[in-house]
Design a protein around this motif. Structure first.
Motif, mmCIF file in Angstrom:
data_model
loop_
_atom_site.group_PDB
_atom_site.id
_atom_site.type_symbol
_atom_site.label_atom_id
_atom_site.label_comp_id
_atom_site.label_asym_id
_atom_site.label_seq_id
_atom_site.Cartn_x
_atom_site.Cartn_y
_atom_site.Cartn_z
ATOM 1 N N ALA A 182 0.867 -1.121 0.142
ATOM 2 C CA ALA A 182 0.104 -0.148 0.148
ATOM 3 C C ALA A 182 0.855 1.305 0.052
ATOM 4 C CB ALA A 182 -0.983 0.039 1.224
ATOM 5 N N VAL A 183 0.439 2.164 -0.630
ATOM 6 C CA VAL A 183 1.208 3.474 -0.752
ATOM 7 C C VAL A 183 0.378 4.741 0.006
ATOM 8 C CG1 VAL A 183 2.019 5.237 -2.506
ATOM 9 C CG2 VAL A 183 2.320 2.822 -3.162
ATOM 10 N N LEU A 184 0.896 5.106 0.677
ATOM 11 C CA LEU A 184 0.537 6.281 1.625
ATOM 12 C C LEU A 184 0.552 7.540 0.815
ATOM 13 C CD1 LEU A 184 -0.710 7.524 4.110
ATOM 14 C CD2 LEU A 184 1.749 7.793 5.013
ATOM 15 N N SER A 185 -0.756 8.287 0.495
ATOM 16 C CA SER A 185 -0.534 9.441 -0.077
ATOM 17 C C SER A 185 -0.029 10.668 0.641
ATOM 18 C CB SER A 185 -1.978 9.914 -0.635
ATOM 19 O OG SER A 185 -2.003 11.161 -0.989
ATOM 20 N N PRO A 186 0.825 11.568 0.088
ATOM 21 C CA PRO A 186 1.376 12.572 0.950
ATOM 22 C C PRO A 186 -0.097 13.585 1.535
ATOM 23 C CG PRO A 186 2.219 12.651 -1.016
ATOM 24 C CD PRO A 186 1.309 11.443 -0.961
ATOM 25 N N ALA A 187 -1.139 13.657 0.786
ATOM 26 C CA ALA A 187 -1.833 14.507 0.846
ATOM 27 C C ALA A 187 -3.136 13.660 1.672
ATOM 28 C CB ALA A 187 -2.550 14.816 -0.619
ATOM 29 N N ALA A 188 -2.773 12.551 2.514
ATOM 30 C CA ALA A 188 -3.602 11.956 3.231
ATOM 31 C C ALA A 188 -4.292 13.017 4.436
ATOM 32 C CB ALA A 188 -3.067 10.773 3.827
ATOM 33 N N ASP A 189 -5.563 12.949 4.533
ATOM 34 C CA ASP A 189 -6.030 13.669 5.838
ATOM 35 C C ASP A 189 -7.314 12.756 6.534
ATOM 36 O OD1 ASP A 189 -8.232 13.544 3.686
ATOM 37 O OD2 ASP A 189 -8.453 15.820 3.570
ATOM 38 N N LYS A 190 -7.298 11.581 6.099
ATOM 39 C CA LYS A 190 -8.329 10.912 6.906
ATOM 40 C C LYS A 190 -7.525 9.390 7.251
ATOM 41 C CE LYS A 190 -13.015 9.557 6.308
ATOM 42 N NZ LYS A 190 -14.432 9.669 5.369
ATOM 43 N N VAL A 191 -7.972 8.901 8.656
ATOM 44 C CA VAL A 191 -7.480 7.755 9.061
ATOM 45 C C VAL A 191 -8.661 6.828 9.539
ATOM 46 C CG1 VAL A 191 -5.940 6.625 10.541
ATOM 47 C CG2 VAL A 191 -5.237 9.029 9.845
ATOM 48 N N SER A 192 -8.576 5.638 9.314
ATOM 49 C CA SER A 192 -9.444 4.651 9.688
ATOM 50 C C SER A 192 -8.592 3.679 10.923
ATOM 51 C CB SER A 192 -9.863 3.700 8.734
ATOM 52 O OG SER A 192 -10.607 4.300 7.831
ATOM 53 N N VAL A 193 -9.046 3.603 12.067
ATOM 54 C CA VAL A 193 -8.390 2.785 12.993
ATOM 55 C C VAL A 193 -9.433 1.919 13.856
ATOM 56 C CG1 VAL A 193 -7.289 3.238 15.223
ATOM 57 C CG2 VAL A 193 -6.864 4.648 13.481
ATOM 58 N N ALA A 194 -8.732 0.591 14.124
ATOM 59 C CA ALA A 194 -9.648 -0.024 14.946
ATOM 60 C C ALA A 194 -8.908 -0.459 16.234
ATOM 61 C CB ALA A 194 -9.521 -1.532 14.493
ATOM 62 N N PHE A 195 -9.680 -0.251 17.413
ATOM 63 C CA PHE A 195 -9.063 -0.208 19.012
ATOM 64 C C PHE A 195 -9.978 -0.884 19.742
ATOM 65 C CE2 PHE A 195 -11.133 3.747 18.745
ATOM 66 C CZ PHE A 195 -11.697 3.965 19.919
ATOM 67 N N GLU A 196 -9.356 -1.529 20.956
ATOM 68 C CA GLU A 196 -9.967 -2.186 21.934
ATOM 69 C C GLU A 196 -9.802 -1.401 23.316
ATOM 70 O OE1 GLU A 196 -11.012 -6.765 23.713
ATOM 71 O OE2 GLU A 196 -9.657 -6.430 21.792
ATOM 72 N N VAL A 197 -10.627 -0.885 23.805
ATOM 73 C CA VAL A 197 -10.365 -0.013 25.211
ATOM 74 C C VAL A 197 -10.029 -1.209 26.227
ATOM 75 C CG1 VAL A 197 -11.605 1.943 24.293
ATOM 76 C CG2 VAL A 197 -12.782 0.090 25.602
ATOM 77 N N GLN A 198 -9.339 -0.714 27.147
ATOM 78 C CA GLN A 198 -9.001 -1.405 28.444
ATOM 79 C C GLN A 198 -10.160 -1.601 29.160
ATOM 80 O OE1 GLN A 198 -5.741 0.763 30.427
ATOM 81 N NE2 GLN A 198 -4.355 0.663 28.592
ATOM 82 N N ASN A 199 -10.283 -2.501 29.988
ATOM 83 C CA ASN A 199 -11.596 -2.857 30.642
ATOM 84 C C ASN A 199 -11.426 -2.424 32.096
ATOM 85 O OD1 ASN A 199 -13.830 -4.086 31.371
ATOM 86 N ND2 ASN A 199 -12.894 -6.143 32.200
ATOM 87 N N ARG A 200 -11.533 -0.978 32.096
ATOM 88 C CA ARG A 200 -11.974 -0.074 33.259
ATOM 89 C C ARG A 200 -12.899 1.044 32.824
ATOM 90 N NH1 ARG A 200 -6.192 1.999 31.965
ATOM 91 N NH2 ARG A 200 -6.435 3.957 31.230
#
Length: 275
Positions: A182-200
């Motif tokens: 995958a090639v990252l665009s230098p103009a990239a202005d949006k991100v998709s992220v997956a995360f799991e929060v700590q159990n607290r």
């Protein structure tokens, strides 16, 4: 470039693929898992998948598949969706008893079924595939809901156009590649992220507040259950950035509140094109 999609020739995914990657060779797969499998083992160079529709919402299976494979989203694209009632030539509206299409497409045309209570909506694996099957069986008691490209490809007739409940109907597509390619665009202005929060207590709020404090614009959040861990969830978020440096800062802040953080893609925000 060989690009995998889920669906038959003439489907909306097919249209999105050739718009995103002109002159590509489209590889048609029956199931979404097959699309990601073809990408993972190198049979194709990329995949084009629908991730969200403006009327029907998210394609949840595709979030799971993005996380399960070593891939990255390279681009997004907004495809205008216009649904058509497609029939075997010579069929009239009075002949039709059942209409076949993908469940997401059916969900975008509720007003049509409200106007025709005698017609039953029946789920199928694909919009264009419904047209293919209709024409193969020469079924004049049935119809399909699909794009105009499917009618043209299979020699069917469009009986009624623009069945969608809203004219502002778009499907958001991702162009996905193997992580190493995958090639990252230098103009990239949006991100998709997956995360799991700590159990607290308050961990999700704290994670989101850290993003807000950085000044990122959160545009979407979706939760999915963690397989094998009842009542635990993975959160999928999209957020826009004011600078490329902000992406790394956002990931670092999330890591302080989460047991797992993974970036799924960094790309340029897509906007609707003039039709």
């Amino acid at each position: 470039m060989r690009v995998a999609i889920q669906g038959e020739p003439g489907s909306f995914s097919h249209e999105a693929a050739v718009r995103m990657v002109p002159e590509c060779i489209v590889v048609h797969c029956a199931f979404s898992a097959e699309v990601f499998g073809a990408l993972a083992d190198g049979r194709v160079d990329a995949a084009v998948i629908p991730i969200e529709n403006a009327l029907a919402g998210s394609v949840l299976e595709h979030y799971d598949l993005l996380l399960q494979h070593e891939v990255l989203v390279e681009r997004e694209y907004l495809l205008p969706i216009h649904h058509n009632l497609i029939v075997v030539p010579g069929t009239t509206i009075a002949d039709i008893r059942s209409v076949y299409s993908h469940p997401i497409a059916l969900a975008q045309c509720r007003r049509f079924f409200a106007r025709h209570p005698q017609i039953t909506a029946r789920a199928s694996y694909d919009t264009a595939g419904s047209v293919k099957q209709l024409m193969a069986q020469e079924d004049r008691t049935g119809a399909a809901i699909a794009g105009a490209g499917a009618a043209t490809h299979y020699g069917a007739e469009i009986l009624e156009r623009n069945l969608e409940d809203s004219a502002q109907n778009y499907t958001r597509f991702f162009l996905v590649k193997r992580k190493a390619e995958a090639v990252l665009s230098p103009a990239a202005d949006k991100v998709s992220v997956a995360f799991e929060v700590q159990n607290r207590p308050g961990s999700l709020v704290a994670a989101l507040q850290s993003l807000a404090g950085l000044g990122v614009n959160l545009t979407k959040i979706e939760s999915r259950p963690v397989p094998g861990s009842p009542w635990h969830y993975i959160f999928y978020t999209d957020y826009q950035l004011s600078s490329p440096e902000m992406a790394e800062q956002a990931l670092a802040l999330l890591a302080g509140h989460c047991s797992m953080v993974r970036e799924l893609g960094r790309y340029v925000t897509a906007y609707p094109e003039a039709e």
